[in-house]
Design a protein around this motif. Sequence first.
Motif, short mmCIF file in Angstrom:
data_model
loop_
_atom_site.label_atom_id
_atom_site.label_comp_id
_atom_site.label_asym_id
_atom_site.label_seq_id
_atom_site.Cartn_x
_atom_site.Cartn_y
_atom_site.Cartn_z
N ARG A 9 60.62 0.27 -6.41
CA ARG A 9 61.03 0.62 -5.04
C ARG A 9 61.76 -0.58 -4.47
NH1 ARG A 9 57.12 2.13 0.18
NH2 ARG A 9 58.80 2.00 1.74
N VAL A 33 61.94 5.04 -6.68
CA VAL A 33 61.83 5.83 -5.45
C VAL A 33 62.60 5.07 -4.39
CG1 VAL A 33 59.60 6.80 -6.09
CG2 VAL A 33 59.66 4.69 -4.75
N THR A 65 53.20 1.62 -10.94
CA THR A 65 54.00 2.15 -9.84
C THR A 65 54.03 1.20 -8.64
OG1 THR A 65 54.33 3.96 -8.27
CG2 THR A 65 52.05 3.57 -9.00
N SER A 67 55.37 2.13 -5.85
CA SER A 67 55.71 3.04 -4.76
C SER A 67 55.28 2.50 -3.41
CB SER A 67 55.09 4.42 -5.00
OG SER A 67 53.78 4.32 -5.52
N LEU A 72 52.77 8.77 -1.35
CA LEU A 72 53.57 8.92 -2.56
C LEU A 72 52.80 8.49 -3.80
CD1 LEU A 72 56.37 10.06 -2.82
CD2 LEU A 72 57.28 7.74 -2.96
N THR A 73 51.98 7.46 -3.67
CA THR A 73 51.20 6.99 -4.80
C THR A 73 50.21 8.07 -5.27
OG1 THR A 73 51.41 4.68 -4.13
CG2 THR A 73 49.59 5.21 -5.60
#
Length: 223
Positions: A9, A33, A65, A67, A72-73
């Motif tokens: 991100r 993302v 991730t 994120s 969103l996670t």
Amino acid sequence: MTTIGVITRGKYGNRLIETIISKTDMKVTHTSVPEILPDFIDEPEEFLEELNIDRSVFDSDIVITYSLHPDLTVAIAHMAGKVGLKALIVPGGASKAPVVELESIAKQYGMLIQVEDICCTLEEKPETKELCSCLSSPVLDIDTDKGIIESVEVLCGAPCGSTWHMARELVGTKVEEAPARAGLLIQQYPCRAVRGNMGGIHESGEIHKKAVEEALKRKKEES
């Protein structure tokens, strides 16, 4: 060969990708993302679908991730669980991830989910053994000559790459000054860890200071 999937991100996650490529023989896949996201996402799984991220990232052994968004996670965790991913690592700490909900998702899918404030405290689990053998808490081998650091070999280093930066800069340092200098070098490295409190980058500095102390102690015992 272990494959690591990374969801980036903005700037977050890019340094990990660089470290995997340059310091390990693991394979890395990645997708992203948007850097700018709404504060609240009502339907995160639908939102994630609309982003049309590269789903091949979930074909990896482990996904990390960045994120950095609670809603969103959770959606990413569900997506990972549905395809049978064995381990999901979530940097950024509990402020960026709903830990209780993620624990429920981990149980639902039989998947390991680790939420970490900083990745140099990543605890080795059976599912993450290969990753943590080279990228987690720092382990060093240090050679000295006449009270001076002659070389520093990184046996295991922080995923952000800071350990290798520290190792290069420690060469030529007096042995008695090396641990404190190690901690300072880590805090000067442009790490993404939180600054301004006693955790985050300060904890990382302390971890590296102790790693240098332990390496010097081992070397002394061997001589």
